[in-house]
Design an enzyme around this catalytic site. Structure first.
Site, short mmCIF file in Angstrom:
data_model
loop_
_atom_site.label_atom_id
_atom_site.label_comp_id
_atom_site.label_asym_id
_atom_site.label_seq_id
_atom_site.Cartn_x
_atom_site.Cartn_y
_atom_site.Cartn_z
CG PHE A 139 11.67 9.26 6.99
CD1 PHE A 139 10.65 9.03 7.90
CD2 PHE A 139 11.35 9.87 5.78
CE1 PHE A 139 9.33 9.40 7.62
CE2 PHE A 139 10.03 10.25 5.50
CZ PHE A 139 9.02 10.02 6.42
CG ASP A 224 15.15 6.71 0.51
OD1 ASP A 224 15.17 7.75 -0.18
OD2 ASP A 224 14.26 6.48 1.36
CE LYS A 253 11.80 15.08 1.36
NZ LYS A 253 11.89 13.73 1.89
C1 LIG Z 1 11.06 12.61 2.30
C2 LIG Z 1 11.63 11.24 2.25
C3 LIG Z 1 10.86 10.13 1.87
C4 LIG Z 1 9.38 10.21 1.66
O1 LIG Z 1 9.05 11.01 0.57
P1 LIG Z 1 7.52 11.48 0.37
O2 LIG Z 1 7.56 12.20 -0.94
O3 LIG Z 1 7.18 12.36 1.52
O4 LIG Z 1 6.70 10.25 0.32
C5 LIG Z 1 11.49 8.91 1.74
N1 LIG Z 1 12.82 8.78 1.97
C6 LIG Z 1 13.57 9.82 2.34
C7 LIG Z 1 15.04 9.61 2.57
C8 LIG Z 1 13.01 11.08 2.51
O5 LIG Z 1 13.77 12.11 2.92
#
Ligand SMILES: *Cc1c(COP(=O)(O)O)cnc(C)c1O
Length: 401
Positions: A139, A224, A253
């Protein structure tokens, strides 16, 4: 009608219907606790989906925000911003990185990373070498670019054509990764622990083998760490568990302890590809959020939060494993530090609903994985309280068959 019910009715009329929301109207938070509009108190083991790593309204973050809010709220990136500079220094001091691009969310941080790897490849290896390999069940965000990168067809449904140039491989499968590397590939992007995909930890040696493959083919490696960075796994960054460093890391986050922020950290040789005019963000790295992030990082590093994460992570894991071992519908407990997933054989939604009714906030990812991401400041007593709610709940579900 309760205050909560009336808010929910109003929200249902004018809030975009992108979320299937639980019937909780959040008005106040402190530590691991959240209060609703009617004064009910909830034990928060979701923590804004791994945003509130220091708990709700950590006093140091609140103080930093209050002071900065009264001094300078926003300033254009056409000028220099001291707190942004200090935060970049801190992030580089504690990671592999040399330079930081600031933005406002995880998706934006990944957009920056994807632009950077494409441009770096175009400049160093010519055109037509733009494919990024990502993992199935990954994701990476909700923008057109990041849904293209995400290894789940569901997020792209109805939004095609998406951005070309992504190739998905099973997470942890080195043979598939090797086969996916062709002359069009410029980078690999992975979560060291997949969050939304069901709390899947990279198998031992996988990230290192991917790093070696990238070096062999001159590919850039992007981690990521939007969900698993900032202390969530017990180390400041998740890659630090393995003997491996990426070229680029994305954060968001929990970075500012609550306020919205995103960051892309990169090595000098890669970061230098971004020259003035190639990328930007109006709000990125603004005084308010970077001051908050400095307070959050300082707390994370110097107040024993990582140590607590390791200790409480081990304790929660043991309690969850013990619980799971007693029910046929419950399987493996996975994760690292305080990002833990409990694999179920049945749909997890009913557990989330019942937990909420008993004032415990958890959620479910990938349909059948209960996700536990409490604040890293959680205490043993709070874990015990959560388990006191979960134990009878599991029993009830087993009796309902
Ligand atoms: C939450 C998340 C995102 C997206 O972050 P947003 O601030 O909602 O755009 C991207 N990568 C990972 C692994 C995430 O958990």
């Amino acid at each position: 009608m309760s205050l909560s019910q009336s808010w929910i009715e109003r929200g249902n009329k004018h809030i975009a219907t992108t979320y299937g929301r639980y019937p909780l109207v959040a008005v106040r938070g402190e530590g691991c606790w959240l209060w609703d509009a009617d004064g009910n108190k909830y034990l928060d083991f979701l923590a804004g989906v791994a945003v509130n790593n220091l708990g709700h309204c950590h006093p140091k973050v609140v103080q930093a925000l209050q002071e900065q809010a009264a001094t300078l709220l926003h300033c254009s990136n056409y000028y220099h911003i001291p707190s942004q500079i200090e935060l970049a220094e801190k992030l580089c001091e504690h990671s592999f990185g040399d330079r930081v691009f600031f933005c406002n969310s995880g998706a934006e941080a990944n957009e920056a990373a994807m632009k950077l790897v494409r441009r770096h490849s175009a400049e160093n290896h010519g055109e037509n070498r733009f494919v990024v390999i990502t993992a199935l069940a990954s994701f990476h965000g909700r923008t057109i670019g990041t849904i293209s990168a995400t290894g789940q067809d569901a997020v792209r449904k109805g939004f095609t054509p998406v951005v070309p140039g992504f190739r998905y491989v099973p997470f942890g499968d080195m043979d598939a990764m090797r086969q996916a590397v062709t002359k069009e590939v410029c980078a690999v992007m992975l979560e060291p622990v997949q969050g939304e995909g069901g709390i899947n930890v990279a198998p031992p040696g996988y990230l290192k083998a991917v790093r070696e493959l990238c070096d062999e083919h001159n590919l850039l490696l992007v981690f990521d760490e939007v969900q698993v960075g900032c202390g969530r796994t017990g180390k400041l960054f998740a890659y630090q568990h393995d003997e491996v460093e990426p070229d680029i890391m994305t954060l968001a986050k929990a970075l500012a302890g609550g306020p919205p922020i995103g960051a892309m950290v990169a090595r000098e040789a890669v970061a230098a590809t971004f020259v003035p005019g190639t990328h930007g963000s109006t709000f990125g790295g603004n005084p308010l959020v970077t001051r908050a992030a400095l307070a959050a990082l300082d707390t994370l590093i110097n107040d024993g939060v990582l140590e607590n994460c390791v200790a409480m992570g081990a304790y929660l894991r043991q309690r969850l494993e013990d619980l799971a071992s007693r029910y046929a519908f419950a399987g493996e407990v996975r994760g690292r530090g305080l990002i833990l997933g409990l694999q179920l054989e049945i749909e997890g939604a009913i557990f989330v609903k019942k937990a909420l009714e008993r004032n415990l906030l958890i959620n479910c990812t990938a349909g059948k994985v209960l996700r536990f991401v409490p604040p890293l400041t959680v205490t043993r007593a709070e874990i015990d309280q959560a388990m006191d709610i979960l134990e009878p709940l599991f029993k009830e579900v087993s009796q309902e068959g």
